[in-house]
Design a protein around this motif. Structure first.
Motif: not given
Length: 515
Positions: A105-113, A138-148
Protein backbone atom coordinates in the motif's frame (compact mmCIF):
# COMPACT_ATOMS: atom_id res chain seq x y z
CA UNK A 1 3.48 23.74 21.10
CA UNK A 2 5.97 23.91 18.23
CA UNK A 3 6.89 20.59 16.68
CA UNK A 4 10.38 19.26 17.31
CA UNK A 5 12.80 18.89 14.42
CA UNK A 6 12.25 15.13 14.30
CA UNK A 7 8.45 15.51 14.41
CA UNK A 8 8.62 17.71 11.31
CA UNK A 9 9.80 14.57 9.52
CA UNK A 10 6.60 12.69 10.38
CA UNK A 11 4.28 11.98 7.46
CA UNK A 12 0.66 10.89 7.61
CA UNK A 13 -0.10 7.69 5.73
CA UNK A 14 -3.15 9.14 3.99
CA UNK A 15 -1.50 12.37 2.80
CA UNK A 16 2.16 11.34 2.33
CA UNK A 17 1.84 11.12 -1.46
CA UNK A 18 0.87 14.79 -1.70
CA UNK A 19 3.88 15.87 0.36
CA UNK A 20 6.28 13.78 -1.71
CA UNK A 21 4.80 14.97 -5.00
CA UNK A 22 6.57 18.29 -4.40
CA UNK A 23 9.95 16.51 -4.37
CA UNK A 24 8.97 14.52 -7.43
CA UNK A 25 8.15 17.74 -9.30
CA UNK A 26 11.63 19.00 -8.37
CA UNK A 27 13.00 15.82 -10.00
CA UNK A 28 14.39 14.54 -6.72
CA UNK A 29 14.89 10.80 -6.53
CA UNK A 30 12.76 9.20 -3.77
CA UNK A 31 14.09 6.14 -1.92
CA UNK A 32 11.77 4.03 0.25
CA UNK A 33 12.75 1.63 3.04
CA UNK A 34 10.15 -0.41 4.89
CA UNK A 35 10.30 -2.45 8.11
CA UNK A 36 9.39 -2.85 11.76
CA UNK A 37 12.57 -1.30 13.22
CA UNK A 38 11.67 -2.60 16.66
CA UNK A 39 15.17 -2.12 18.01
CA UNK A 40 17.24 0.42 16.10
CA UNK A 41 20.81 -0.92 15.82
CA UNK A 42 24.05 -0.23 13.89
CA UNK A 43 22.96 -2.51 11.04
CA UNK A 44 19.84 -0.40 10.50
CA UNK A 45 21.83 2.83 10.50
CA UNK A 46 24.34 1.50 7.96
CA UNK A 47 21.49 0.26 5.77
CA UNK A 48 19.68 3.60 5.89
CA UNK A 49 22.84 5.58 5.17
CA UNK A 50 23.49 3.38 2.14
CA UNK A 51 19.87 3.83 1.01
CA UNK A 52 20.12 7.61 1.34
CA UNK A 53 23.21 7.60 -0.90
CA UNK A 54 21.10 6.07 -3.69
CA UNK A 55 18.84 9.12 -4.05
CA UNK A 56 17.80 12.52 -2.74
CA UNK A 57 14.88 11.89 -0.36
CA UNK A 58 14.84 8.92 2.04
CA UNK A 59 11.40 7.85 3.30
CA UNK A 60 11.06 5.21 6.00
CA UNK A 61 7.80 3.25 6.26
CA UNK A 62 7.35 1.76 9.73
CA UNK A 63 4.84 -1.07 10.11
CA UNK A 64 2.18 -0.13 12.67
CA UNK A 65 2.07 -2.24 15.84
CA UNK A 66 -1.34 -3.68 14.96
CA UNK A 67 0.05 -5.06 11.69
CA UNK A 68 3.32 -6.61 12.87
CA UNK A 69 3.34 -10.38 12.24
CA UNK A 70 6.06 -11.43 14.65
CA UNK A 71 3.79 -12.90 17.28
CA UNK A 72 2.13 -11.70 20.49
CA UNK A 73 4.04 -9.02 22.38
CA UNK A 74 5.84 -7.69 19.32
CA UNK A 75 6.86 -5.03 18.62
CA UNK A 76 8.14 -4.21 22.08
CA UNK A 77 8.44 -0.48 21.28
CA UNK A 78 5.42 1.68 20.39
CA UNK A 79 4.76 3.26 17.00
CA UNK A 80 5.67 6.69 18.39
CA UNK A 81 9.01 5.57 19.83
CA UNK A 82 10.02 3.76 16.66
CA UNK A 83 9.00 6.71 14.49
CA UNK A 84 10.85 9.26 16.65
CA UNK A 85 14.02 7.15 16.81
CA UNK A 86 14.22 6.94 13.02
CA UNK A 87 13.32 10.59 12.51
CA UNK A 88 16.25 11.57 14.77
CA UNK A 89 18.71 10.18 12.19
CA UNK A 90 20.27 12.78 9.93
CA UNK A 91 20.09 10.57 6.84
CA UNK A 92 16.30 10.19 7.14
CA UNK A 93 14.04 12.79 5.52
CA UNK A 94 10.57 11.42 6.36
CA UNK A 95 9.02 8.65 8.49
CA UNK A 96 5.48 7.34 8.02
CA UNK A 97 3.61 4.80 10.15
CA UNK A 98 1.98 2.36 7.73
CA UNK A 99 -1.18 0.65 9.07
CA UNK A 100 -0.82 -2.32 6.71
CA UNK A 101 0.78 -5.75 6.99
CA UNK A 102 2.79 -5.46 3.78
CA UNK A 103 4.57 -2.59 2.01
CA UNK A 104 2.30 -2.84 -1.03
CA UNK A 105 0.00 0.00 0.00
CA UNK A 106 2.80 2.45 0.83
CA UNK A 107 4.59 1.55 -2.43
CA UNK A 108 1.37 2.27 -4.30
CA UNK A 109 1.05 5.65 -2.59
CA UNK A 110 4.66 6.81 -2.83
CA UNK A 111 5.74 5.05 -6.06
CA UNK A 112 9.42 5.35 -5.14
CA UNK A 113 12.19 5.58 -7.70
CA UNK A 114 14.12 3.08 -5.55
CA UNK A 115 12.80 0.54 -3.05
CA UNK A 116 15.71 -0.48 -0.84
CA UNK A 117 16.03 -3.71 1.18
CA UNK A 118 18.88 -5.44 2.97
CA UNK A 119 20.63 -8.19 1.01
CA UNK A 120 19.13 -10.84 3.33
CA UNK A 121 15.92 -10.27 1.30
CA UNK A 122 17.57 -10.72 -2.09
CA UNK A 123 16.55 -14.39 -2.34
CA UNK A 124 12.73 -14.53 -2.62
CA UNK A 125 12.82 -18.27 -1.93
CA UNK A 126 13.72 -17.48 1.69
CA UNK A 127 10.76 -15.12 2.15
CA UNK A 128 8.18 -17.09 4.17
CA UNK A 129 5.51 -14.42 3.57
CA UNK A 130 5.81 -14.34 -0.22
CA UNK A 131 5.54 -10.54 -0.11
CA UNK A 132 8.96 -9.57 -1.51
CA UNK A 133 8.07 -10.79 -5.01
CA UNK A 134 4.78 -8.84 -4.93
CA UNK A 135 6.52 -5.71 -3.71
CA UNK A 136 9.19 -5.98 -6.42
CA UNK A 137 6.56 -6.39 -9.14
CA UNK A 138 4.64 -3.33 -7.90
CA UNK A 139 7.75 -1.13 -7.71
CA UNK A 140 8.75 -2.09 -11.24
CA UNK A 141 5.19 -1.61 -12.50
CA UNK A 142 5.47 2.07 -11.54
CA UNK A 143 8.88 2.48 -13.15
CA UNK A 144 10.99 2.07 -10.02
CA UNK A 145 13.73 -0.39 -9.18
CA UNK A 146 14.60 -2.57 -6.19
CA UNK A 147 18.10 -2.36 -4.78
CA UNK A 148 19.78 -4.23 -1.96
CA UNK A 149 22.38 -2.98 0.49
CA UNK A 150 25.19 -5.19 1.71
CA UNK A 151 26.14 -3.41 4.91
CA UNK A 152 26.84 -4.99 8.29
CA UNK A 153 23.82 -7.06 9.31
CA UNK A 154 22.23 -7.52 12.70
CA UNK A 155 18.81 -8.90 13.66
CA UNK A 156 16.53 -6.84 15.92
CA UNK A 157 14.69 -10.01 16.85
CA UNK A 158 17.90 -11.84 17.79
CA UNK A 159 19.11 -8.89 19.86
CA UNK A 160 15.74 -8.61 21.62
CA UNK A 161 15.55 -12.35 22.35
CA UNK A 162 19.09 -12.47 23.74
CA UNK A 163 19.40 -9.20 25.60
CA UNK A 164 15.93 -7.97 26.55
CA UNK A 165 13.66 -9.74 29.00
CA UNK A 166 10.77 -10.28 26.59
CA UNK A 167 10.39 -14.07 26.77
CA UNK A 168 9.59 -16.02 29.95
CA UNK A 169 12.63 -17.99 31.05
CA UNK A 170 11.00 -21.39 30.44
CA UNK A 171 10.01 -20.41 26.90
CA UNK A 172 13.43 -18.94 26.16
CA UNK A 173 15.13 -22.17 27.28
CA UNK A 174 12.63 -24.30 25.33
CA UNK A 175 13.05 -22.52 22.00
CA UNK A 176 16.84 -22.44 22.38
CA UNK A 177 16.86 -26.21 22.95
CA UNK A 178 14.39 -26.75 20.09
CA UNK A 179 16.55 -24.60 17.80
CA UNK A 180 19.62 -26.66 18.69
CA UNK A 181 17.85 -29.80 17.47
CA UNK A 182 15.94 -28.39 14.49
CA UNK A 183 16.78 -25.65 12.02
CA UNK A 184 14.31 -23.03 10.83
CA UNK A 185 14.58 -24.61 7.38
CA UNK A 186 13.28 -27.90 8.84
CA UNK A 187 10.35 -26.08 10.42
CA UNK A 188 9.47 -24.32 7.17
CA UNK A 189 9.78 -27.56 5.18
CA UNK A 190 7.45 -29.34 7.62
CA UNK A 191 4.81 -26.65 7.23
CA UNK A 192 5.14 -26.78 3.43
CA UNK A 193 4.66 -30.58 3.57
CA UNK A 194 1.17 -29.98 4.98
CA UNK A 195 0.13 -28.91 1.47
CA UNK A 196 0.12 -32.58 0.51
CA UNK A 197 -2.82 -33.39 2.79
CA UNK A 198 -6.40 -33.97 1.74
CA UNK A 199 -8.50 -33.37 4.85
CA UNK A 200 -12.12 -34.07 5.82
CA UNK A 201 -13.55 -32.12 8.77
CA UNK A 202 -16.61 -33.32 10.70
CA UNK A 203 -18.56 -31.72 13.52
CA UNK A 204 -21.04 -28.99 14.41
CA UNK A 205 -20.98 -25.50 12.94
CA UNK A 206 -21.50 -22.90 15.66
CA UNK A 207 -22.20 -19.21 15.18
CA UNK A 208 -20.20 -17.27 17.76
CA UNK A 209 -21.86 -13.96 18.53
CA UNK A 210 -20.11 -11.35 20.66
CA UNK A 211 -22.01 -8.43 22.15
CA UNK A 212 -19.58 -5.79 23.36
CA UNK A 213 -20.90 -3.81 26.28
CA UNK A 214 -19.89 -1.74 29.28
CA UNK A 215 -21.15 -2.64 32.75
CA UNK A 216 -23.00 0.29 34.35
CA UNK A 217 -23.92 -1.42 37.60
CA UNK A 218 -26.87 -3.47 38.88
CA UNK A 219 -30.47 -2.89 37.93
CA UNK A 220 -32.35 -0.91 40.57
CA UNK A 221 -35.18 -3.47 40.82
CA UNK A 222 -33.07 -6.61 40.86
CA UNK A 223 -29.56 -7.98 41.03
CA UNK A 224 -28.94 -8.34 37.30
CA UNK A 225 -26.03 -6.47 35.71
CA UNK A 226 -27.02 -3.40 33.73
CA UNK A 227 -24.88 -2.93 30.61
CA UNK A 228 -24.55 -0.37 27.83
CA UNK A 229 -24.47 -1.81 24.30
CA UNK A 230 -21.39 -0.89 22.24
CA UNK A 231 -21.38 -3.19 19.21
CA UNK A 232 -22.01 -6.78 18.11
CA UNK A 233 -20.16 -9.13 15.78
CA UNK A 234 -20.63 -12.68 14.52
CA UNK A 235 -18.04 -15.29 13.56
CA UNK A 236 -18.14 -18.77 12.08
CA UNK A 237 -17.11 -20.98 14.98
CA UNK A 238 -17.20 -24.61 15.95
CA UNK A 239 -15.99 -26.95 13.23
CA UNK A 240 -15.95 -24.13 10.66
CA UNK A 241 -13.18 -22.39 12.60
CA UNK A 242 -11.06 -25.56 12.59
CA UNK A 243 -11.64 -26.00 8.85
CA UNK A 244 -10.47 -22.43 8.19
CA UNK A 245 -7.24 -23.03 10.14
CA UNK A 246 -6.59 -26.23 8.20
CA UNK A 247 -7.35 -24.61 4.83
CA UNK A 248 -4.42 -22.21 5.27
CA UNK A 249 -2.01 -25.16 5.38
CA UNK A 250 -3.48 -28.31 3.79
CA UNK A 251 -3.85 -28.94 0.07
CA UNK A 252 -7.62 -29.37 0.23
CA UNK A 253 -10.18 -29.30 3.04
CA UNK A 254 -13.75 -30.60 2.89
CA UNK A 255 -16.22 -29.67 5.61
CA UNK A 256 -19.26 -31.90 6.15
CA UNK A 257 -21.85 -30.53 8.56
CA UNK A 258 -25.41 -29.25 8.93
CA UNK A 259 -26.95 -25.79 9.22
CA UNK A 260 -30.40 -24.23 9.24
CA UNK A 261 -31.81 -22.09 6.45
CA UNK A 262 -31.03 -18.73 8.04
CA UNK A 263 -30.09 -16.11 5.46
CA UNK A 264 -27.51 -14.45 7.70
CA UNK A 265 -25.72 -17.76 8.28
CA UNK A 266 -25.52 -18.44 4.55
CA UNK A 267 -24.11 -14.94 4.05
CA UNK A 268 -21.38 -15.63 6.61
CA UNK A 269 -20.47 -18.88 4.86
CA UNK A 270 -20.56 -17.69 1.25
CA UNK A 271 -17.11 -15.96 1.17
CA UNK A 272 -15.40 -19.22 2.18
CA UNK A 273 -16.57 -21.35 -0.74
CA UNK A 274 -13.35 -20.61 -2.63
CA UNK A 275 -11.10 -21.96 0.14
CA UNK A 276 -13.20 -24.91 1.37
CA UNK A 277 -15.17 -27.74 -0.20
CA UNK A 278 -18.50 -27.49 1.60
CA UNK A 279 -20.82 -30.46 2.02
CA UNK A 280 -23.49 -28.75 4.09
CA UNK A 281 -26.98 -30.01 4.68
CA UNK A 282 -29.58 -27.26 4.98
CA UNK A 283 -32.21 -28.53 7.39
CA UNK A 284 -35.72 -27.08 7.37
CA UNK A 285 -36.92 -26.19 10.86
CA UNK A 286 -33.45 -26.40 12.37
CA UNK A 287 -31.66 -23.39 13.84
CA UNK A 288 -27.91 -23.32 13.39
CA UNK A 289 -26.27 -23.53 16.82
CA UNK A 290 -25.74 -20.00 18.14
CA UNK A 291 -23.68 -19.05 21.19
CA UNK A 292 -24.05 -15.42 22.16
CA UNK A 293 -21.54 -14.03 24.66
CA UNK A 294 -21.86 -10.65 26.33
CA UNK A 295 -18.34 -9.34 26.89
CA UNK A 296 -16.54 -6.35 28.37
CA UNK A 297 -12.99 -5.28 27.54
CA UNK A 298 -10.47 -5.06 30.37
CA UNK A 299 -7.80 -2.36 30.46
CA UNK A 300 -5.17 -4.84 29.22
CA UNK A 301 -7.28 -5.68 26.15
CA UNK A 302 -8.44 -9.07 27.46
CA UNK A 303 -12.14 -9.82 27.09
CA UNK A 304 -14.20 -10.61 30.18
CA UNK A 305 -17.33 -12.69 29.59
CA UNK A 306 -20.35 -11.46 31.57
CA UNK A 307 -22.92 -14.06 30.56
CA UNK A 308 -23.95 -16.19 27.58
CA UNK A 309 -27.11 -17.30 25.80
CA UNK A 310 -27.00 -20.50 23.73
CA UNK A 311 -29.51 -21.68 21.15
CA UNK A 312 -29.19 -25.42 20.58
CA UNK A 313 -32.05 -27.33 18.97
CA UNK A 314 -32.89 -30.93 19.98
CA UNK A 315 -30.68 -33.52 18.31
CA UNK A 316 -33.70 -35.45 17.01
CA UNK A 317 -34.12 -32.88 14.22
CA UNK A 318 -30.84 -34.11 12.74
CA UNK A 319 -31.88 -37.76 12.21
CA UNK A 320 -32.22 -37.57 8.41
CA UNK A 321 -29.15 -35.37 8.08
CA UNK A 322 -27.06 -37.90 10.01
CA UNK A 323 -28.15 -40.67 7.66
CA UNK A 324 -27.17 -38.50 4.68
CA UNK A 325 -23.77 -37.92 6.30
CA UNK A 326 -23.38 -41.66 6.80
CA UNK A 327 -24.10 -42.22 3.12
CA UNK A 328 -21.52 -39.60 2.15
CA UNK A 329 -18.91 -41.14 4.43
CA UNK A 330 -19.59 -44.64 3.10
CA UNK A 331 -18.68 -43.47 -0.38
CA UNK A 332 -15.89 -40.99 0.37
CA UNK A 333 -14.20 -41.53 3.75
CA UNK A 334 -11.28 -43.58 2.42
CA UNK A 335 -10.40 -40.83 -0.09
CA UNK A 336 -9.04 -38.55 2.62
CA UNK A 337 -5.58 -38.63 4.19
CA UNK A 338 -6.79 -37.10 7.46
CA UNK A 339 -10.23 -37.10 9.07
CA UNK A 340 -10.58 -34.37 11.70
CA UNK A 341 -13.52 -34.93 14.03
CA UNK A 342 -14.52 -32.26 16.56
CA UNK A 343 -17.39 -33.43 18.73
CA UNK A 344 -18.96 -30.47 20.56
CA UNK A 345 -21.52 -32.75 22.17
CA UNK A 346 -24.65 -31.19 20.65
CA UNK A 347 -25.99 -34.33 18.95
CA UNK A 348 -24.60 -34.21 15.42
CA UNK A 349 -22.34 -37.22 15.96
CA UNK A 350 -24.44 -40.09 17.36
CA UNK A 351 -23.38 -43.59 18.40
CA UNK A 352 -23.82 -45.07 14.92
CA UNK A 353 -21.75 -42.38 13.21
CA UNK A 354 -19.15 -42.58 15.95
CA UNK A 355 -18.66 -46.31 15.43
CA UNK A 356 -18.55 -45.99 11.64
CA UNK A 357 -15.96 -43.20 11.66
CA UNK A 358 -13.72 -44.97 14.19
CA UNK A 359 -13.82 -48.17 12.18
CA UNK A 360 -13.24 -46.65 8.72
CA UNK A 361 -11.31 -43.37 8.94
CA UNK A 362 -7.83 -43.85 7.42
CA UNK A 363 -6.28 -41.50 10.01
CA UNK A 364 -8.53 -40.07 12.69
CA UNK A 365 -7.77 -36.89 14.64
CA UNK A 366 -10.20 -36.55 17.56
CA UNK A 367 -11.22 -33.63 19.75
CA UNK A 368 -14.16 -34.13 22.11
CA UNK A 369 -15.15 -30.93 23.91
CA UNK A 370 -16.77 -30.16 27.24
CA UNK A 371 -18.98 -27.09 27.52
CA UNK A 372 -21.85 -25.85 29.70
CA UNK A 373 -24.45 -27.69 27.61
CA UNK A 374 -22.85 -31.16 27.90
CA UNK A 375 -20.80 -30.94 31.10
CA UNK A 376 -19.76 -34.44 32.19
CA UNK A 377 -21.57 -36.22 29.36
CA UNK A 378 -19.41 -35.72 26.26
CA UNK A 379 -16.39 -37.80 27.24
CA UNK A 380 -13.65 -38.71 24.77
CA UNK A 381 -13.72 -42.35 25.91
CA UNK A 382 -17.00 -42.74 23.99
CA UNK A 383 -14.63 -43.25 21.08
CA UNK A 384 -12.77 -46.58 20.97
CA UNK A 385 -10.01 -45.37 18.66
CA UNK A 386 -8.12 -42.30 17.43
CA UNK A 387 -4.78 -41.94 15.67
CA UNK A 388 -4.21 -38.61 17.36
CA UNK A 389 -6.21 -36.60 19.86
CA UNK A 390 -6.29 -33.35 21.79
CA UNK A 391 -8.18 -32.26 24.92
CA UNK A 392 -7.76 -29.88 27.84
CA UNK A 393 -7.18 -30.61 31.52
CA UNK A 394 -10.81 -30.29 32.57
CA UNK A 395 -11.90 -32.69 29.84
CA UNK A 396 -9.24 -35.22 30.85
CA UNK A 397 -10.19 -35.05 34.54
CA UNK A 398 -13.90 -35.44 33.77
CA UNK A 399 -13.10 -38.47 31.61
CA UNK A 400 -11.64 -40.31 34.59
CA UNK A 401 -13.66 -38.59 37.36
CA UNK A 402 -10.36 -37.50 38.89
CA UNK A 403 -10.19 -33.85 40.04
CA UNK A 404 -6.67 -33.91 41.45
CA UNK A 405 -4.68 -36.88 40.10
CA UNK A 406 -1.45 -36.70 38.15
CA UNK A 407 -2.30 -35.46 34.64
CA UNK A 408 0.58 -37.40 33.10
CA UNK A 409 -0.81 -40.68 34.42
CA UNK A 410 -4.31 -39.82 33.19
CA UNK A 411 -2.91 -38.87 29.78
CA UNK A 412 -1.15 -42.23 29.51
CA UNK A 413 -4.41 -44.03 30.38
CA UNK A 414 -6.27 -42.17 27.66
CA UNK A 415 -3.51 -42.80 25.15
CA UNK A 416 -3.68 -46.53 25.82
CA UNK A 417 -7.48 -46.47 25.46
CA UNK A 418 -7.43 -44.72 22.07
CA UNK A 419 -4.30 -46.47 20.79
CA UNK A 420 -3.13 -43.37 18.95
CA UNK A 421 0.31 -42.50 17.62
CA UNK A 422 0.46 -39.06 19.27
CA UNK A 423 -1.78 -37.03 21.53
CA UNK A 424 -1.86 -33.74 23.40
CA UNK A 425 -3.17 -32.33 26.65
CA UNK A 426 -3.48 -28.54 26.49
CA UNK A 427 -2.91 -26.59 29.70
CA UNK A 428 -3.78 -23.00 28.79
CA UNK A 429 -1.18 -20.57 30.12
CA UNK A 430 1.01 -23.54 31.12
CA UNK A 431 1.40 -24.85 27.55
CA UNK A 432 0.86 -28.54 26.79
CA UNK A 433 1.88 -32.12 27.39
CA UNK A 434 2.40 -34.33 24.36
CA UNK A 435 2.56 -38.12 24.34
CA UNK A 436 3.87 -40.59 21.76
CA UNK A 437 2.72 -44.17 21.61
CA UNK A 438 5.74 -46.38 20.93
CA UNK A 439 8.04 -45.13 23.66
CA UNK A 440 5.49 -43.46 25.96
CA UNK A 441 7.39 -40.22 25.39
CA UNK A 442 6.03 -37.23 27.28
CA UNK A 443 6.88 -33.79 25.90
CA UNK A 444 6.25 -30.65 28.00
CA UNK A 445 6.00 -27.45 26.00
CA UNK A 446 5.47 -23.98 27.52
CA UNK A 447 2.83 -21.60 26.21
CA UNK A 448 4.15 -19.40 23.42
CA UNK A 449 2.60 -16.22 24.83
CA UNK A 450 1.41 -14.77 28.12
CA UNK A 451 -0.47 -12.03 26.27
CA UNK A 452 -4.11 -13.03 25.78
CA UNK A 453 -7.14 -11.29 24.33
CA UNK A 454 -9.63 -14.18 24.19
CA UNK A 455 -9.05 -17.93 24.54
CA UNK A 456 -12.25 -19.04 22.77
CA UNK A 457 -10.51 -20.42 19.67
CA UNK A 458 -7.06 -21.27 21.03
CA UNK A 459 -7.70 -24.99 21.57
CA UNK A 460 -9.19 -25.44 18.10
CA UNK A 461 -6.14 -23.78 16.52
CA UNK A 462 -3.77 -26.01 18.51
CA UNK A 463 -5.69 -29.12 17.44
CA UNK A 464 -5.68 -28.18 13.74
CA UNK A 465 -1.91 -27.79 13.51
CA UNK A 466 -1.02 -30.69 15.82
CA UNK A 467 -3.30 -33.04 13.85
CA UNK A 468 -1.54 -32.37 10.56
CA UNK A 469 1.85 -32.80 12.22
CA UNK A 470 0.80 -36.16 13.66
CA UNK A 471 -0.58 -37.39 10.34
CA UNK A 472 2.68 -36.55 8.55
CA UNK A 473 4.67 -38.45 11.17
CA UNK A 474 6.70 -35.47 12.36
CA UNK A 475 8.45 -35.69 15.74
CA UNK A 476 6.14 -35.16 18.70
CA UNK A 477 7.81 -31.85 19.56
CA UNK A 478 6.94 -30.48 16.10
CA UNK A 479 3.24 -30.95 16.81
CA UNK A 480 3.70 -29.32 20.22
CA UNK A 481 5.64 -26.41 18.70
CA UNK A 482 3.17 -25.79 15.88
CA UNK A 483 0.14 -26.28 18.12
CA UNK A 484 1.32 -23.87 20.79
CA UNK A 485 2.25 -21.20 18.24
CA UNK A 486 -1.18 -21.53 16.61
CA UNK A 487 -2.87 -21.30 20.02
CA UNK A 488 -0.85 -18.19 20.90
CA UNK A 489 -1.89 -16.46 17.68
CA UNK A 490 -5.54 -17.49 18.09
CA UNK A 491 -5.62 -16.28 21.70
CA UNK A 492 -4.84 -12.78 20.48
CA UNK A 493 -7.91 -12.33 18.31
CA UNK A 494 -11.52 -12.26 19.43
CA UNK A 495 -13.24 -15.62 19.12
CA UNK A 496 -12.73 -17.07 15.65
CA UNK A 497 -12.55 -13.76 13.85
CA UNK A 498 -9.46 -14.77 11.84
CA UNK A 499 -7.88 -18.18 11.19
CA UNK A 500 -4.19 -18.80 11.78
CA UNK A 501 -2.40 -17.84 8.58
CA UNK A 502 0.64 -19.79 7.42
CA UNK A 503 2.74 -16.64 7.01
CA UNK A 504 1.92 -15.48 10.55
CA UNK A 505 2.79 -18.86 12.02
CA UNK A 506 6.11 -19.00 10.18
CA UNK A 507 6.97 -15.40 11.07
CA UNK A 508 6.36 -16.12 14.75
CA UNK A 509 8.34 -19.35 14.53
CA UNK A 510 11.18 -17.34 12.99
CA UNK A 511 10.94 -14.78 15.80
CA UNK A 512 11.11 -17.45 18.50
CA UNK A 513 14.02 -19.35 16.97
CA UNK A 514 16.31 -16.35 16.44
CA UNK A 515 19.02 -16.64 19.09
Amino acid sequence: MEATFSQKKHLDFETCAEVLSVHRQQEQKIVLCNGVFDLLHPGHIAHLQAAKAMGDILVISVTASTCVNRGPGRPIFSDELRQNSLAALGCVDYVVITPKVTALEIIEKIRPHIYCKGDEYADPEKDVTGNIKKETDLVEKHGGEVRYTSEITFSSTRLINNHLNVLPEDLKQYVQDFGDRHSLEEVIAAVEDMRSLKVLVLGEIIIDEFVHCRVQGLTTKGRAPSTRFLKAERHLGGVFAVARHLANFAGSVTLASAIGNEKNVKELIEPHRNSLYLNLQHIEGYATINKCRYIESKENGEQSQLFAINRIDPAEILTTARQNLRDFLSQNLEKYDLVVLIDYGHGWIDETLRAFICQNAPFLALNCQTNSANYGYNLITQYPRADTFCLDERELRLTYSDPSGDCQILLKRLHEHLGGKQGWLTLGASGSWGIQFHHKILDKTPAMTQKVKDTTGAGDAFFALASMSAKLGFPLEFGSFFGNIAAALAANVLGNEKPVAKARLLKYATTLLKF
